[in-house]
Design an enzyme around this catalytic site. Structure first.
Site, PDB file in Angstrom:
ATOM      1  N   HIS A 284     -31.752  44.261  72.853  1.00  0.00           N
ATOM      2  CA  HIS A 284     -31.470  45.080  71.661  1.00  0.00           C
ATOM      3  C   HIS A 284     -32.476  46.235  71.615  1.00  0.00           C
ATOM      4  CE1 HIS A 284     -31.892  45.723  67.098  1.00  0.00           C
ATOM      5  NE2 HIS A 284     -30.676  46.133  67.401  1.00  0.00           N
TER       6      HIS A 284
ATOM      7  N   HIS B  42     -26.170  52.038  63.545  1.00  0.00           N
ATOM      8  CA  HIS B  42     -25.241  51.077  64.135  1.00  0.00           C
ATOM      9  C   HIS B  42     -23.786  51.450  63.891  1.00  0.00           C
ATOM     10  CE1 HIS B  42     -29.028  48.763  63.796  1.00  0.00           C
ATOM     11  NE2 HIS B  42     -28.620  48.186  64.916  1.00  0.00           N
TER      12      HIS B  42
ATOM     13  N   ARG C  47     -41.088  41.049  43.116  1.00  0.00           N
ATOM     14  CA  ARG C  47     -41.931  40.091  42.412  1.00  0.00           C
ATOM     15  C   ARG C  47     -41.426  39.990  40.989  1.00  0.00           C
ATOM     16  NH1 ARG C  47     -43.892  36.088  40.406  1.00  0.00           N
ATOM     17  NH2 ARG C  47     -46.111  35.723  40.060  1.00  0.00           N
TER      18      ARG C  47
ATOM     19  N   CYS D 282     -48.527  43.605  45.474  1.00  0.00           N
ATOM     20  CA  CYS D 282     -48.808  42.461  44.617  1.00  0.00           C
ATOM     21  C   CYS D 282     -50.243  42.013  44.873  1.00  0.00           C
ATOM     22  CB  CYS D 282     -47.834  41.334  44.937  1.00  0.00           C
ATOM     23  SG  CYS D 282     -48.113  39.869  43.928  1.00  0.00           S
TER      24      CYS D 282
ATOM     25  N   TYR E  84     -54.009  37.305  37.373  1.00  0.00           N
ATOM     26  CA  TYR E  84     -54.344  38.596  37.985  1.00  0.00           C
ATOM     27  C   TYR E  84     -55.792  39.010  37.707  1.00  0.00           C
ATOM     28  CZ  TYR E  84     -49.339  38.827  38.866  1.00  0.00           C
ATOM     29  OH  TYR E  84     -48.071  38.553  39.297  1.00  0.00           O
TER      30      TYR E  84
END
Lengths: 593, 593
Positions: free
Chosen positions: A166, A191, A265, A312, A448
């Site tokens: 490929h 493609h 997320r 994130c 966080y």
């Protein structure tokens, strides 16, 4: 001129497109100059491929895998690089150096043609009545051991022998193994050309059973039942809420991450917002008037566009949990993506509501329209000083890569805070207010945040640490992959690098010996804007391998324009939530003799 | 009430001063509450010291050295903490805990008194005609082996036996060994009290020979002949140009570094500028008018004050050169200091000259009045965006800790660029201009840049790296010192932490086992201002030692509010100029059994 449809949008390819539509930030091939193909050289390419495929003997098949020919066929899907242009496909060829370029391109074509030709005799299934397969049967064929099957429409193909040849690389094709090709072809529109379909037809082994339904949707009692359909290339961490990242092979394939594979997320089910009735509530200052903005109202503010990388805080958590258990989603290195965002500047909207910068510290609090079973919405805040600074370019974004925001990314409006952790880019934005304190949201005050490695769940005091806003300097290797076997001679290492707060990446060092010696990688794309380097730099290093080397410990580390660097190891920055892993990224690979 | 003179300024000490003059950022004693001494308790202290000294038997001498009494006599020289108040001395006592505080203070006093008393019988030299010594002879007595002599005025003292019981610590007293006490007493004015002089008199062994001149000044043909006199505590790296740093013992003794021991980084001889004829030239924009400002003109701009830490890019270079040779001054960890600066804001001066922020990147170039033999001045530049941002608080400073700038620090005017490497804080400022490019100065373009460890002097391309502006997060241990022997039981680790760009220090982790396990240090002083944390945080950790431990590998690392961290080791950040060393700081100490 070729015509077709990809992802619901019409595309076209004329010879002229090849040079005309080169997007400004497109990644260049490794260590090569761009080969400017005059228009007349392009049209023959697809013809040549077909001719070669039929002409060259099967015995030549291995030629296209020879590492001693460093040229690579570089097929670009421009629509994924620059979403603001019409989706079109293009062809361009690059060689290892200008002097030998022509021969190398020819060599590659010969090899590819040979590889394709070798299948002519095997694949005669299309002449007979089609055999029927279920989706389950197809899914069971997703490895070299079982054979690699894929579907396109109702047709089933056994592409086991094509995987290694490929042109885009075996690993990228394997992402579709056992399932439909459509999601990938929608991303990489190259493609959608007659000769590709013709090649594929050679591998057809049958069709999907007409009785076989598409996978059933989730039950309606499930709060996640109304979540959108996702791209099959995404590596799913959790389905409910949906958290997923693009695989490394695709992550740095283009500077702009295509929307369908942008890391997702979610903390809660995805709300289904009617754009006609949507209203954004912006609280006014004391004694002032609140704003209640429709989408059309928001469009009236000056439109601002900015390319921003979101990351994130838990990106690369899986490496941290390898050292010691953490609580959190097992993100690999793909919880980071880059898009071109458009929307109104938050400072303009706040000013309209009568807000001004004040001497005392204040915070702009955001609430999402996503909420938990108690009705508590997702929430977060950023300092007012950042929100009011036009140079900080904080957006209330309604477009992502030239499209309305996808539902997974906050349709119809999300906050985009350049240089700041993803958690503050509140999606499905419902409410904005200015408060003397940070948001009281769980995700602002009890998540966080970073802690010393010695802090555990018995001793943690979330109030003792500041909420994450700007993120530290980061980089990771996307090629080769951990555990991969590479060929001797030369290695190409690719990856991304980024830093928070608008700090530009000024250098990426790569080591092939675990950090003993270092080489400087080539940064791709343009110089970043001073103080506003909101988006990542892709980079690569092409380096010879010492003879006899059986394995490599590849390491990368980046430096930003404050000369902050990444720490050497994970253990000293380990923290109980597994956030903020920016230790050197390490990949161990084997080398074929 | 005591009166005297220190450093040319009058000071006074009344009981009332002790509580009234506490400066806001003063460092507190380790893990203790401040003991608020009511005024009536203070005056007896010096009396008690004298009485105790005479009353307590010599055999008690060792009492004040016992580690099992953790209380420490904390003598503070307020004038060094807050230069904007009149210079006064004060006494305050702190114990290890509130419940046992009284006993511990008493224990310390008894011990100190005992120690002083034991010398009564030995030191009778003052009764006889004075013996004469030369400065050379005094200088030869600067270690415990040779004996420790010091001078005050023309008197010579042998303080060998007092060194270990010096309330401020032996290592600090040893800084004066073999030389005059005056420079240190000028810094720490608490010494200027009758009982201290009385104590010292006990150790007198003679006087300086009247024929012995003070050290001769440099020859006038020497371009450095006119350099100012420096404080003897400074550790000199080079005399010409003068480059010196305060020793670790003094570096974190106070939040504000006293002017005489503020680290000095000169590139050229110190110009001797007449303040009356001094003019600062500020080039105007194209078509505009240049300004030519006298000092009085500069005083007319709004006065702005800001506390800023300056750090040389070469701070901690000596650790880098231990790994592999570098070119540069062998700075230890003291090429960093903090002062309260006052002056005009650069943005106000530039605005007066007609400059505005422009869309294209521009730079404010500075030239000093110091120049090399070809007449080339020292020069550097910063981005116009920083210069024009009032929030960046860039100053044209004319005051340092409430005094006119000392000559070594740029008299009469220097640039102060908060959060930015020291090299851009151009001293003896002569000229300011706004240019489309960075300064063409050697020090902007061919120095003060970071490179990959693989880059050497044969391959370096200075244009490939950005000039250092903001510096990365940094921390170092100032107590204990490398190679020191500490007593078993408990260790107190002290140090500083700072980050560039106004990023606040949010945590300092300390390890006693080389980085395997970590404890969080206590940050001293106030919270830093968001986005404007221009000055360092001092910190300490008091921790028990595991029994039987014979040595410690103490390590510190800081985290800033972008969660940037320090790298683990020096080798991967090594660079040929030895700049930007912010690897974990490591100190190896021995523990007495």
């Amino acid at each position: 001129m070729a015509r077709g449809r990809a992802g619901g949008r019409e595309w076209s390819c004329t010879p002229h497109d090849v040079t005309a539509q080169t997007p400004p930030r497109r990644r260049e091939p490794l260590g090569t100059e761009k080969v400017k193909q005059p228009p007349a050289h392009v049209e023959p390419v697809s013809t040549m491929l077909l001719l070669l495929r039929r002409a060259v003997a099967p015995g030549l098949r291995q030629a296209c895998r020879l590492k001693s020919t460093p040229a690579r066929l570089c097929i670009r899907a421009c629509c994924t690089n620059d979403p603001f242009r019409p989706q079109r496909s293009s062809f361009a060829f690059s060689g290892g150096g200008s002097s030998t370029r022509g021969w190398k391109v020819m060599g590659t074509l010969l090899g590819l043609g040979a590889a394709l030709a070798c299948h002519d005799q095997q694949c005669r299934a299309s002449q007979e009545p089609p055999r029927r397969y279920t989706r389950e049967e197809v899914k069971a064929h997703s490895s070299p051991e079982t054979g690699v099957w894929v579907t396109l429409g109702c047709e089933v193909f056994d592409i086991t022998e094509f995987v290694d040849i490929h042109p885009g690389g075996a690993s990228k094709l394997m992402l579709a193994a056992g399932g439909p090709l459509e999601p990938f072809w929608a991303l990489y529109a190259v493609h959608n050309q007659p000769h590709v379909r013709e090649m594929l037809a050679e591998y057809k082994i049958g069709e999907l059973s007409p009785d076989d339904k598409a996978p059933s949707i989730l039950k309606t009692s499930d709060p996640y039942a109304d979540d959108p359909t996702r791209h099959s290339a995404l590596k799913v961490n959790t389905q409910r809420p949906f958290n997923a990242e693009p695989p490394p092979e695709l992550l740095t394939e283009s500077y702009i991450t295509p929307n369908p594979i942008f890391f997702t997320r979610n903390h809660l089910p995805v709300p289904n917002v009617d754009p006609d009735t949507y209203r954004l509530n912006v609280a006014g200052p004391p004694g002032g008037q609140a704003l209640c903005l429709s989408l059309d109202d928001l469009y009236q503010f000056p439109r601002h566009e900015v390319t921003v990388t979101l990351q994130c805080a838990g990106n690369r958590r899986s490496e941290m949990s390898q050292f010691k258990e953490v609580r959190g989603l097992e993100w690999s290195l793909g919880a980071i993506s880059t898009a071109r965002w458009a929307g109104a500047r938050l400072c303009d909207v706040l000013a309209q509501a009568g807000h001004q910068l004040c001497e005392t510290e204040a915070h702009v609090c955001f609430e999402g329209l996503d909420s938990d079973p108690t009705g508590t919405p997702y929430g977060a805040s950023i300092p007012l000083a950042r929100a009011m600074d036009p140079e900080a370019e904080v957006l209330l974004a309604y477009e992502m890569n030239g499209q309305p925001l996808p539902r997974d990314h906050g349709f119809p409006v999300r906050v985009v805070v350049p240089g700041v952790v993803g958690a503050r880019h509140v999606k499905w934005l419902g409410k904005v207010s200015v408060e003397p304190e940070e948001s009281f949201s769980h995700w602002q005050r009890r998540d966080y945040k970073g802690f010393c490695p010695s802090v555990d769940w018995d001793t943690v005091d979330f109030d003792s640490a500041p909420s994450i806003q700007e993120l530290p300097v980061q980089s990771a290797i996307t090629q080769p992959k951990e555990g991969e076997t590479i060929e001797a001679g030369e290695v190409t290492v690719r990856g991304y690098a980024w830093s928070g707060g608008g700090r530009a990446v000024v250098r990426v060092d790569v080591s092939l010996d675990g950090g003993l010696t270092w080489q400087v990688a080539e940064l791709e794309g343009e110089e970043q804007r001073a103080r506003k380097a909101w988006a990542w730099r892709l980079w690569h290093l092409q380096a010879p391998l010492p003879a006899g080397k059986k394995e490599l410990n590849i390491v990368c580390k980046a430096v930003d324009d404050s000369y902050n660097v990444q720490p050497d190891t994970v253990a000293p920055i380990w923290n109980l939530r597994g956030v903020l892993n920016n230790a050197w990224h390490r990949v161990h690979v084997h080398v074929t003799p």
